[in-house]
Design an enzyme around this catalytic site. Structure first.
Site, PDB file in Angstrom:
ATOM      1  CE  LYS A  77       0.733   4.221   8.254  1.00  0.00           C
ATOM      2  NZ  LYS A  77       0.620   3.951   6.947  1.00  0.00           N
TER       3      LYS A  77
ATOM      4  CE1 TYR B  31      -3.745   2.801   0.144  1.00  0.00           C
ATOM      5  CE2 TYR B  31      -2.142   3.470   2.046  1.00  0.00           C
ATOM      6  CZ  TYR B  31      -3.271   3.283   1.631  1.00  0.00           C
ATOM      7  OH  TYR B  31      -4.210   4.566   1.363  1.00  0.00           O
TER       8      TYR B  31
ATOM      9  CG  ASP C  16       5.696   3.513   1.032  1.00  0.00           C
ATOM     10  OD1 ASP C  16       6.401   4.562   1.869  1.00  0.00           O
ATOM     11  OD2 ASP C  16       4.976   3.616   0.448  1.00  0.00           O
TER      12      ASP C  16
END
Ligand SMILES: *Cc1c(COP(=O)(O)O)cnc(C)c1O
Length: 431
Positions: A268, A145, A240
């Site tokens: 995050k 994702y 990523d």
């Protein structure tokens, strides 16, 4: 059964305001029973919901809270800076401080740019890869994702070098046609795609520690293989690290595996629980970003001073001696204890972990490295286990495809207790 009376009533109201009652779909408890819990507060490793139920939290806001909730250093730093105002749209010293903290302690990036979410970071990084190489296509992997921007919302069935068909409505075919989706852990698929499209592939993007579709740990040699084929073919290797950055090591999976990516994204943890993302690369590549270069990217609230302050406080804690060793060791003990129990009872069950990330799967496979290895039927077992755990005061992300996070606030005593509760919950559903 815990009471969800107040959460039920709040959810009714929320459904009149937001699609599905939520502002992010993973919160909706669609794949487990009941309404989502409305959370009122968190402290350390604990959260309390609107009905006064207390839980040990392993969702940790889906990863950002590596120090747990309401950490005094983060709270104090936010409070100190809040009184100066919340946004200026002009540079502040705080951006320099967080930038310095990252670049000085991360040998893999020379320059970074702050944005406001992981999605934004990856979207901008992809534009940079295309702008820098002058190529159009990207390779991504099934089960990884990378946020919800158009060209990345593409999955694919299994098979070799499948051309993307969009998995979200609203993404034009012509956009997703530039995204080549391949299965993880399959070198042949990568070689074939490069053979067919190599001259037009700008980057290979991967979560080096894929943690958004179970925990699909890749072999280091596979990641090294990607590094090599990228170098050989003028393709940028894009890590990523929105989950793995500052999680498995300060400099993320790049440090953990010692592999140099060409572009990296963070999110995050980087914002200490406030909205921050970032992308970084070498000076040479980053020189293509506006206002230096011709790849445009901007943000009204980018580098927001309050968010920078939270990030500075959190990352400073992460830089303390032994922080990551401690996180990894206690997580491993926790996972080993539950796995030993499951094994002694011959359950088809395994907890995988890396650093302070764990994932539970109802399988005895020694490794799970690609999305297609996860049995959809096992999600019923997850649902049963989830209900047991929630009633016993343990909160996980509400899906069997999500990983759990251990924070600095989960001490060994708490983890020992949770492991016992976990084993009892397993016994209850396996009986
Ligand atoms: C969470 C995540 C994103 C998206 O970040 P948001 O802040 O939710 O937009 C992108 N990539 C990875 C690997 C993620 O885990």
């Amino acid at each position: 059964m815990i009471s969800r009376k107040n959460s039920e009533s709040l959810f009714e109201t929320a459904k009149t305001l937001f699609p599905g009652g939520v502002n992010s779909p993973v919160r909706a408890f669609k794949s487990v029973d009941g309404v989502p819990l409305f959370i009122e507060k968190g402290d350390g490793c604990r959260i309390w919901d609107a009905d006064g139920n207390e839980f040990i939290d392993f969702c940790c806001s889906w990863g950002p809270l590596i120090l747990g909730h309401n950490h005094p250093a983060v709270r104090t730093k936010i409070e100190q800076n809040l009184v100066n105002g919340t946004s200026f749209g002009a540079p502040t010293k705080l951006e320099n401080e967080l930038g310095n903290l990252i670049v000085q302690n991360n040998p893999f990036v020379e320059k970074i740019r702050f944005v406001s979410s992981g999605t934004e970071a990856v979207m901008s990084g992809i534009r940079l890869a295309r702008g820098y190489t002058g190529r159009n296509k990207i390779i991504k992997f099934e089960g990884c994702y990378h946020g919800h921007s158009d060209s990345l919302l593409v999955k694919a069935g299994s098979g070799l070098a499948t051309f993307g068909s969009s998995s979200s409505a609203g993404v034009p075919e012509s956009f997703s046609a530039e995204t080549i989706v391949l299965p993880l852990n399959d070198r042949e698929a990568v070689n074939t795609a490069i053979k067919n499209h190599g001259d037009d592939i700008a980057c290979i993007i991967i979560e080096p520690i894929p943690a958004n579709n179970g925990l699909l740990l890749q072999e280091k040699s596979y990641l090294e293989f990607l590094r090599e084929v990228c170098t050989e073919n003028g393709i940028l290797l894009f890590f990523d690290e929105v989950i793995s950055g500052f999680r498995v090591a300060f400099a993320g999976a790049a440090e953990y595996y010692n592999i140099q990516p060409d572009i990296v994204t963070y999110g995050k943890i980087i914002g200490g629980g406030l909205p921050v993302g970032a992308y970084g690369a070498s000076n040479e590549i980053m020189a293509h970003i506006s206002p230096l270069g011709d790849v445009y990217q901007a943000g009204t609230l980018s580098g927001n001073p309050v968010a920078m302050a939270a990030g500075i406080a959190q990352l400073s804690e992460c830089l303390k001696d032994g922080f990551y060793e401690n996180q990894e060791n206690k997580t491993k003990k926790f996972v080993d204890k539950i796995n030993a129990h499951a094994k002694s009872k011959s359950y088809e069950f395994e907890l995988f972990s890396i650093g302070s990330i764990f994932w539970l799967t109802f399988s005895n496979a020694e490794s799970v490295r690609s999305a297609s290895e996860i049995r959809a039927e096992s999600m019923q077992d997850f649902k049963n286990l989830y209900a047991e755990l929630l009633n016993a005061g343990i909160y996980l992300g509400p899906s069997g495809y999500e990983v759990g996070f251990v924070s600095a606030a989960h001490n060994e005593d708490v983890l020992n207790q949770v492991a016992d509760t976990f084993c009892n919950a397993l016994d209850a559903i396996m009986a």
